[in-house]
Design a protein around this motif. Structure first.
Motif, short mmCIF file in Angstrom:
data_model
loop_
_atom_site.label_atom_id
_atom_site.label_comp_id
_atom_site.label_asym_id
_atom_site.label_seq_id
_atom_site.Cartn_x
_atom_site.Cartn_y
_atom_site.Cartn_z
N ALA A 1 6.92 17.09 12.20
CA ALA A 1 7.28 17.72 13.47
C ALA A 1 6.06 17.80 14.38
CB ALA A 1 7.83 19.12 13.21
N ARG A 2 6.30 17.67 15.67
CA ARG A 2 5.22 17.78 16.64
C ARG A 2 4.98 19.23 17.03
NH1 ARG A 2 5.47 13.89 21.44
NH2 ARG A 2 3.26 14.32 21.36
N TYR A 3 5.98 20.07 16.84
CA TYR A 3 5.88 21.47 17.23
C TYR A 3 6.15 22.37 16.03
CZ TYR A 3 6.12 19.44 21.84
OH TYR A 3 5.88 18.69 22.95
N HIS A 4 5.59 23.55 16.10
CA HIS A 4 5.77 24.54 15.04
C HIS A 4 6.36 25.79 15.66
CE1 HIS A 4 2.76 21.71 13.68
NE2 HIS A 4 3.20 21.97 12.46
N CYS A 5 6.91 26.64 14.84
CA CYS A 5 7.45 27.90 15.33
C CYS A 5 7.05 29.01 14.37
CB CYS A 5 8.96 27.84 15.48
SG CYS A 5 9.86 27.61 13.94
N ALA A 6 7.15 30.23 14.86
CA ALA A 6 6.87 31.41 14.05
C ALA A 6 8.03 32.37 14.21
CB ALA A 6 5.57 32.06 14.49
N ASP A 7 8.53 32.86 13.09
CA ASP A 7 9.63 33.82 13.09
C ASP A 7 9.22 35.05 12.30
OD1 ASP A 7 11.85 32.21 14.33
OD2 ASP A 7 11.34 30.89 12.66
N SER A 8 9.51 36.22 12.85
CA SER A 8 9.23 37.45 12.11
C SER A 8 10.51 38.02 11.55
CB SER A 8 8.55 38.48 13.01
OG SER A 8 9.45 38.96 13.97
N GLU A 9 10.37 38.89 10.57
CA GLU A 9 11.53 39.50 9.92
C GLU A 9 12.36 40.31 10.92
OE1 GLU A 9 12.48 42.08 5.93
OE2 GLU A 9 10.53 42.32 6.86
N ASN A 10 11.71 40.87 11.93
CA ASN A 10 12.46 41.68 12.90
C ASN A 10 13.13 40.85 13.99
OD1 ASN A 10 10.40 41.02 14.63
ND2 ASN A 10 9.63 43.10 14.87
N GLY A 11 13.09 39.52 13.88
CA GLY A 11 13.83 38.67 14.80
C GLY A 11 13.02 38.02 15.90
N ASP A 12 11.73 38.31 15.99
CA ASP A 12 10.90 37.64 16.99
C ASP A 12 10.80 36.16 16.65
OD1 ASP A 12 10.37 39.99 18.37
OD2 ASP A 12 8.53 40.40 17.25
N PHE B 1 -1.67 35.83 15.98
CA PHE B 1 -2.36 37.07 15.66
C PHE B 1 -1.55 38.28 16.12
CE2 PHE B 1 -6.32 34.51 15.20
CZ PHE B 1 -6.60 34.90 13.91
N MET B 2 -0.86 38.17 17.26
CA MET B 2 -0.03 39.27 17.73
C MET B 2 1.09 39.57 16.72
SD MET B 2 2.50 39.48 21.01
CE MET B 2 3.62 38.35 20.19
N LEU B 3 1.76 38.51 16.25
CA LEU B 3 2.84 38.70 15.26
C LEU B 3 2.29 39.31 13.97
CD1 LEU B 3 4.91 35.42 15.65
CD2 LEU B 3 5.63 37.73 16.26
N ILE B 4 1.14 38.83 13.53
CA ILE B 4 0.53 39.34 12.29
C ILE B 4 0.08 40.78 12.48
CG2 ILE B 4 -1.41 39.07 10.70
CD1 ILE B 4 -1.05 35.98 11.17
N ASP B 5 -0.51 41.10 13.64
CA ASP B 5 -0.94 42.48 13.91
C ASP B 5 0.24 43.45 13.91
OD1 ASP B 5 -3.64 41.93 14.08
OD2 ASP B 5 -3.64 41.77 16.27
N THR C 1 7.41 43.90 6.35
CA THR C 1 7.71 42.82 7.27
C THR C 1 6.87 41.60 6.98
OG1 THR C 1 6.17 43.68 8.90
CG2 THR C 1 8.46 44.37 9.10
N PHE C 2 7.34 40.46 7.46
CA PHE C 2 6.63 39.20 7.24
C PHE C 2 6.83 38.28 8.44
CE2 PHE C 2 10.85 38.79 5.43
CZ PHE C 2 11.31 37.60 5.99
N VAL C 3 5.96 37.28 8.54
CA VAL C 3 6.05 36.23 9.55
C VAL C 3 6.07 34.91 8.81
CG1 VAL C 3 4.82 35.08 11.44
CG2 VAL C 3 4.83 37.56 11.31
N VAL C 4 6.94 34.01 9.22
CA VAL C 4 7.02 32.66 8.64
C VAL C 4 6.62 31.66 9.72
CG1 VAL C 4 8.52 30.91 7.63
CG2 VAL C 4 8.82 33.31 7.01
N ILE C 5 5.72 30.75 9.38
CA ILE C 5 5.29 29.69 10.27
C ILE C 5 5.68 28.37 9.63
CG2 ILE C 5 3.31 28.61 11.42
CD1 ILE C 5 2.20 31.72 10.47
N GLN C 6 6.35 27.50 10.41
CA GLN C 6 6.84 26.24 9.85
C GLN C 6 7.07 25.24 10.97
OE1 GLN C 6 10.41 27.52 7.94
NE2 GLN C 6 11.59 27.60 9.81
N ILE D 1 8.86 32.59 18.18
CA ILE D 1 7.97 31.97 19.15
C ILE D 1 7.89 30.49 18.82
CG2 ILE D 1 5.65 31.88 20.12
CD1 ILE D 1 5.30 34.81 19.36
N GLY D 2 8.32 29.66 19.76
CA GLY D 2 8.20 28.22 19.61
C GLY D 2 6.82 27.79 20.06
N ALA D 3 6.18 26.89 19.31
CA ALA D 3 4.84 26.40 19.62
C ALA D 3 3.88 27.55 19.89
CB ALA D 3 4.88 25.43 20.80
N PRO D 4 3.72 28.47 18.93
CA PRO D 4 2.88 29.65 19.15
C PRO D 4 1.39 29.30 19.27
CG PRO D 4 3.48 29.52 16.85
CD PRO D 4 4.24 28.43 17.56
#
Length: 82
Positions: free
Chosen positions: A3-14, A25-29, A37-42, A16-19
């Motif tokens: 994939a050319r782009y990545h996204c980040a999803d948080s457990e609370n529903g946030d 860092f904002m999601l992790i903070d 809670t957790f954040v998944v990047i893929q 962000i495409g191409a973060p």
């Protein structure tokens, strides 16, 4: 081809495409150990070949899956590359 782009999803529903690094860092903070809670990047595609997740540990610090070469700064404020 990956994939050319990545996204980040948080457990609370946030989502962000191409973060940017700042957005990651904002999601992790925003993570906390109360809600586990957790954040998944893929890759932002169907059936991604890899992913990584970040969660807060009960005793402080961050847990990464799969484990990577990242530690938390001595202040505990944010992850740093080693």
């Amino acid at each position: 081809m990956g994939a050319r782009y990545h996204c980040a999803d948080s457990e609370n529903g946030d989502h962000i495409g191409a973060p940017s690094e700042a957005a990651l860092f904002m999601l992790i903070d925003d993570l906390n150990d109360t809600d586990n809670t957790f954040v998944v990047i893929q890759p932002d595609d169907d059936g991604p070949a890899w992913f990584t997740s970040v969660a807060v540990q009960d005793d402080g610090g961050y847990e990464l899956h799969p484990p990577t070469n990242v530690t938390v700064s001595s202040s505990g404020a944010r992850p740093v590359r080693t």
